[in-house]
Design a protein around this motif. Sequence first.
Motif, PDB file in Angstrom:
ATOM      1  N   LEU A 207       0.860  -1.174   0.000  1.00  0.00           N
ATOM      2  CA  LEU A 207       0.000   0.000   0.000  1.00  0.00           C
ATOM      3  C   LEU A 207       0.895   1.222   0.000  1.00  0.00           C
ATOM      4  O   LEU A 207       1.736   1.388   0.871  1.00  0.00           O
ATOM      5  N   ASP A 208       0.701   2.074  -1.007  1.00  0.00           N
ATOM      6  CA  ASP A 208       1.546   3.260  -1.121  1.00  0.00           C
ATOM      7  C   ASP A 208       1.516   4.060   0.185  1.00  0.00           C
ATOM      8  O   ASP A 208       0.471   4.305   0.750  1.00  0.00           O
ATOM      9  N   PRO A 209       2.687   4.473   0.673  1.00  0.00           N
ATOM     10  CA  PRO A 209       2.726   5.211   1.936  1.00  0.00           C
ATOM     11  C   PRO A 209       1.866   6.477   1.932  1.00  0.00           C
ATOM     12  O   PRO A 209       1.430   6.918   2.982  1.00  0.00           O
ATOM     13  N   GLN A 210       1.611   7.055   0.746  1.00  0.00           N
ATOM     14  CA  GLN A 210       0.804   8.261   0.692  1.00  0.00           C
ATOM     15  C   GLN A 210      -0.687   7.973   0.784  1.00  0.00           C
ATOM     16  O   GLN A 210      -1.483   8.889   0.964  1.00  0.00           O
ATOM     17  N   MET A 211      -1.086   6.731   0.629  1.00  0.00           N
ATOM     18  CA  MET A 211      -2.494   6.403   0.748  1.00  0.00           C
ATOM     19  C   MET A 211      -2.902   6.516   2.210  1.00  0.00           C
ATOM     20  O   MET A 211      -2.202   6.031   3.107  1.00  0.00           O
ATOM     21  N   ILE A 212      -4.014   7.180   2.449  1.00  0.00           N
ATOM     22  CA  ILE A 212      -4.465   7.396   3.821  1.00  0.00           C
ATOM     23  C   ILE A 212      -4.980   6.083   4.406  1.00  0.00           C
ATOM     24  O   ILE A 212      -5.692   5.350   3.742  1.00  0.00           O
ATOM     25  N   ARG A 213      -4.611   5.791   5.618  1.00  0.00           N
ATOM     26  CA  ARG A 213      -4.947   4.504   6.230  1.00  0.00           C
ATOM     27  C   ARG A 213      -6.327   4.497   6.886  1.00  0.00           C
ATOM     28  O   ARG A 213      -6.816   3.434   7.242  1.00  0.00           O
ATOM     29  N   TYR A 214      -6.905   5.690   7.057  1.00  0.00           N
ATOM     30  CA  TYR A 214      -8.241   5.774   7.652  1.00  0.00           C
ATOM     31  C   TYR A 214      -8.355   4.970   8.944  1.00  0.00           C
ATOM     32  O   TYR A 214      -9.054   3.962   9.012  1.00  0.00           O
ATOM     33  N   ASP A 215      -7.639   5.435   9.946  1.00  0.00           N
ATOM     34  CA  ASP A 215      -7.684   4.822  11.277  1.00  0.00           C
ATOM     35  C   ASP A 215      -7.325   3.338  11.202  1.00  0.00           C
ATOM     36  O   ASP A 215      -7.876   2.511  11.925  1.00  0.00           O
ATOM     37  N   ASN A 216      -6.415   2.998  10.292  1.00  0.00           N
ATOM     38  CA  ASN A 216      -5.926   1.620  10.162  1.00  0.00           C
ATOM     39  C   ASN A 216      -6.986   0.595   9.819  1.00  0.00           C
ATOM     40  O   ASN A 216      -6.786  -0.602  10.045  1.00  0.00           O
TER      41      ASN A 216
ATOM     42  N   LYS B 102      -8.232  21.528   1.977  1.00  0.00           N
ATOM     43  CA  LYS B 102      -7.420  21.702   3.189  1.00  0.00           C
ATOM     44  C   LYS B 102      -8.135  21.059   4.374  1.00  0.00           C
ATOM     45  O   LYS B 102      -7.536  20.353   5.173  1.00  0.00           O
ATOM     46  N   ALA B 103      -9.468  21.293   4.443  1.00  0.00           N
ATOM     47  CA  ALA B 103     -10.224  20.709   5.549  1.00  0.00           C
ATOM     48  C   ALA B 103     -10.142  19.184   5.518  1.00  0.00           C
ATOM     49  O   ALA B 103      -9.998  18.525   6.546  1.00  0.00           O
ATOM     50  N   MET B 104     -10.212  18.631   4.304  1.00  0.00           N
ATOM     51  CA  MET B 104     -10.129  17.174   4.170  1.00  0.00           C
ATOM     52  C   MET B 104      -8.754  16.671   4.600  1.00  0.00           C
ATOM     53  O   MET B 104      -8.633  15.662   5.294  1.00  0.00           O
ATOM     54  N   ALA B 105      -7.723  17.376   4.163  1.00  0.00           N
ATOM     55  CA  ALA B 105      -6.372  16.941   4.514  1.00  0.00           C
ATOM     56  C   ALA B 105      -6.194  16.970   6.026  1.00  0.00           C
ATOM     57  O   ALA B 105      -5.654  16.033   6.623  1.00  0.00           O
ATOM     58  N   ASP B 106      -6.678  18.058   6.657  1.00  0.00           N
ATOM     59  CA  ASP B 106      -6.580  18.150   8.118  1.00  0.00           C
ATOM     60  C   ASP B 106      -7.369  17.027   8.781  1.00  0.00           C
ATOM     61  O   ASP B 106      -6.938  16.463   9.780  1.00  0.00           O
ATOM     62  N   SER B 107      -8.558  16.745   8.230  1.00  0.00           N
ATOM     63  CA  SER B 107      -9.430  15.757   8.861  1.00  0.00           C
ATOM     64  C   SER B 107      -8.897  14.348   8.714  1.00  0.00           C
ATOM     65  O   SER B 107      -9.044  13.522   9.612  1.00  0.00           O
ATOM     66  N   SER B 108      -8.302  14.048   7.558  1.00  0.00           N
ATOM     67  CA  SER B 108      -7.864  12.672   7.311  1.00  0.00           C
ATOM     68  C   SER B 108      -6.870  12.212   8.362  1.00  0.00           C
ATOM     69  O   SER B 108      -6.787  11.029   8.662  1.00  0.00           O
ATOM     70  N   ALA B 109      -6.116  13.168   8.884  1.00  0.00           N
ATOM     71  CA  ALA B 109      -5.110  12.792   9.871  1.00  0.00           C
ATOM     72  C   ALA B 109      -5.744  12.340  11.177  1.00  0.00           C
ATOM     73  O   ALA B 109      -5.162  11.528  11.900  1.00  0.00           O
ATOM     74  N   VAL B 110      -6.924  12.874  11.520  1.00  0.00           N
ATOM     75  CA  VAL B 110      -7.484  12.585  12.848  1.00  0.00           C
ATOM     76  C   VAL B 110      -8.781  11.800  12.800  1.00  0.00           C
ATOM     77  O   VAL B 110      -9.420  11.579  13.826  1.00  0.00           O
ATOM     78  N   THR B 111      -9.185  11.373  11.604  1.00  0.00           N
ATOM     79  CA  THR B 111     -10.489  10.742  11.509  1.00  0.00           C
ATOM     80  C   THR B 111     -10.516   9.416  12.267  1.00  0.00           C
ATOM     81  O   THR B 111      -9.520   8.696  12.336  1.00  0.00           O
ATOM     82  N   ARG B 112     -11.668   9.092  12.840  1.00  0.00           N
ATOM     83  CA  ARG B 112     -11.770   7.882  13.662  1.00  0.00           C
ATOM     84  C   ARG B 112     -12.956   7.032  13.257  1.00  0.00           C
ATOM     85  O   ARG B 112     -13.988   7.535  12.811  1.00  0.00           O
ATOM     86  N   GLN B 113     -12.804   5.776  13.506  1.00  0.00           N
ATOM     87  CA  GLN B 113     -13.827   4.794  13.171  1.00  0.00           C
ATOM     88  C   GLN B 113     -14.884   4.755  14.268  1.00  0.00           C
ATOM     89  O   GLN B 113     -14.596   4.997  15.434  1.00  0.00           O
TER      90      GLN B 113
END
Lengths: 297, 452, 276
Positions: free
Chosen positions: B123-132, B384-395
């Motif tokens: 999985l490309d490291p740049q792909m967002i993991r979405y809370d693993n 920008k909002a999406m980029a900020d959110s992707s880092a902290v999004t939770r399941q």
Amino acid sequence: MSRTATPVPESVWRNLALTPSLAVFMLLSLLPVANLVAMSMHEIRWEDGRSTWEFIGAAHYARLGGDTLFHKGAYNTLVFSVVGVSLQVFIGFMLAWAVSRIARGRVVYRTIFILPILVPGILIGAIWKLMLNYDFGLANGLIGVFGFLPVDWLGTASLALPSVIMVDIWHWTPFCFLLLLAGFESLPQELHEAALVDGANAWAELRYVYLPIMMPVIAVTFLFRFMTSLKVFDEIYLLTGGGPGSSTEVISYTIYRTFFTQDQMGYGSAMSVAVLFVIAILLVLGFGLSRFRRGAA
Amino acid sequence: MNHGITRRNLSLGTVAAGALGSLAWAPSAWAQTAKQTPFTIVINSSPWFDGFRKVVEAYEAESGNKVNLDVNPFGGSLEKQRASVRTKDGLFDLLIMNGLYYQEFYHGGFLTPLNDIDPAFKLDPQMIRYDNTVYWNEATKTHDPAGKLMSVPVNGNIPLLMYRADLYEEFKLKVPETWDELLANAKKLHNPPKIYGIVQRGARGAPNDVSYDWWPYLYSFNGSLFRDEAKGDFTISINSPEGKAALDFYIRMAKEAGHPQTGGLAQAQIIQNLATGKAAHAMLVIAAWSQMDDPNKSAVVGKLNATRAPRSANGKSAPVLGHWLGGIPKNVPKARQTAALTFLNWFQTRGAQVKYLQSGAPPVRQDVLADPSFASDPKYRWMKAMADSSAVTRQMWTVPEGSQIGDVLELRLNQAVIGELTTARALNMIADEAHAIMVRGGYKTGKITPLA
Amino acid sequence: MKLRLAERLRFEHILLVLVACFVLVPFIWIIAAGFKTQISLLQGEIFFTPNLASYREVLFSKTTEFFSNAFNSLVIATASTLAIVFAATLGGYAMERMQTPRWMVHTLLGWSVVFHMVPPITLVAAWFPLYRQFHLDNTYTGMVFAHTALHLPMALWLMSSFIREVPIELEEAARIDGCSTPYLLWKIIVPLIAPGLAATAILMFIFSWNEFAVALNMTAKQTATVPVAIAKFAQSYEIKYGEMAATAALALIPALLFLLMGQRYIVKGLTTGAIK
């Protein structure tokens, strides 16, 4: 009886006539219900791509006994069906009677009254939801013209079920109308003419002549519309999602969520079978009662 | 296969050149890979589907491979996918699963770990993991990054706080960081019946409305459903003082600056209110954004902007996942599995993701999301909002029983919103019912002291 | 008496006009939705400028499958209606007039009602593995079987009740004349129950036309029907009301045609019956 050829015994014709229906029943309708009964007595889990069925007897049914949401759903469904279908049959009957009596415009009215049933349930739900919308709906627009404040038809617990019943009446009265009209039009011509010649009052004629004669068709229409109404799903799903709270929760919706959304196949099957069982009991009682009354008469 | 490294070098070069988002990847690499057998993707129709479809067409043109798309309505997608994986030979080779129902496919063992199909796939490291959520440890049944890779994200649907930027300018308001700031702004703009400060999804939804809308509040107030899900401790902790604070605030927001009939609002009504200009704020998933800038669908074209979901004074922002994952089932032939994986491998490249963005869908690569050359385009002002959110999004949860608990949540939370239950009673009832569900599922669970 | 006649007719007309309005307003609203932009729909505009974008999307867009869906719906609905009416008329006659043992009749009819109660979507769960095994999924045959199984119970009931209404003396007279059973059924019974038969056929066609749950799960792109197409517009993040309404309005046309044809048959049947 003239014997031009060896007559085919009646029983052969009968069996031939019954075969198509029986075949369909055996193959496609018995199997799923048997499957449902089997599932209702197991706890079904999926692991590693395979299913395990664990026999638990009547445990699911016991759980039903304490499921207050299911009970509320059963109650709502009954209210929905009894009130809704009674009104639909009544309105359908009056419409069929009226249409069968007018000389001109029959085709026009017939076509108009059948229109709602031609629209797929999903669209009816979507558009009525728009029409009953608090902020932008046509309904509030109309009552606003008369000076009333907007009402949240689908979002107020006390109004939600009546609103859904109204949509159901709009949707399904055509069904009753169609069958009852066929009933009216099957009546012998002499009946219509005799009534007219008699100069009887319209209401008396309706009550004492048409009602008794149409009773069998009314009964079948009511029965089938009632049965279908107990299964109501589309409208609830689209209009209210069972809410607000549990004011529009209905059995079909509970079963759908349990069986599919939550993947509780065992418990969901038990719900379905329980409902079927109750219907079957009611049917047997109903038949028995009518036989008794006929016997007594 | 060195595609990952080749791509990253190329993409860095592109950014350095300052190209305005025009892609520049080498198609020749793809023409060289072996021809794949046709395979079928099962997916639901949605605003971002059009973007996905165009990307699939690009892949077909590029690689010469054939892809079939089986498109279904959202209501019914789960049943169709489930029916396919449970038969002996499946219909679909790539399942696009929603973040709220993929759990049953993981737990039920229906999917092939991607590395079982191709040990070299990464999985490309740049792909967002979405809370693993893309990882799965079968033994512990958790989303363990050290576990197996089960899926590739295909859509990162996260709720953003959408607000009327034009009104913010007019009233000189600052973009809110905390819930209190949001409430203050909403109260200033609240002017019923012309406009509501905020509209919230308080309805009992199918499958969810109020619980999805409220969950960011819960997490950001430091509450949670389970005490420590990642470690396997499923003690129900939703009826904690933090949980109550979160629910009280949600209801307070509705009373002081929200819609008078919040208990009857589902997602469709939120979109309706926002698009007609009757709402100043709304928490809405990014997938609904495309309607807001379309003059045929919106009366507020160009007037909205988005920011990350707010947090409480001492908590963290926690937008909740409603994303889509692409997984490959076990019950299809290896050739088709390989074909599906080859597509996913292409899909995760930067070039493909840029094309995805330009076709109207939010990308799932962090470098594309955070790329300033795109974010400066007003068309992509939500990025920008999406980029900020992707880092902290939770399941919301990781267990299949989640759908049963969700049912309970919808009912009880809705009853709290319409006032049928007090917040304390509603949360206690949720805790009791959720506990019963987890006990039936055989989990290690318990209850905390109920609220007074 | 002349006054009372005029009175009666007035009441009937008033009732009909009132109800017609209640029926038509939402219906027109639904049809109008196909000509509005989405924002206009959301705002509940009553006066709007008609716009053909939804129709264009449904009929001419690159991804449209409308014509294929409509064709599929037509084939499946027609075939299942014919199958159902055939089986139900034969079965109904057998149960009512051919000395089928009463227990059998009660069981069949009772089972019909009970089966009718099962939510169609739970039937799919049982049918799907079976269909996969026999490669019936995504085929016309499979769908016709499924719709027949779904709606035959009601048709059986309806036809039984209509057949029951035929005076038995007529049949006895015909038999004395030396009629064989098939002849009796075809030439005498069917014309007499023509209104009921037409009503049943219309209902069966409509039910099949609008059926969704089974169609969704048992069809794929090749055999998808119109309701599945409409449902695809009700997306989770956006309900495309305009396209839904346009699809439904277009799909209404064949259903309406079938209806109008069916109505003429009712009239024809009535005249034939009167001649007897």
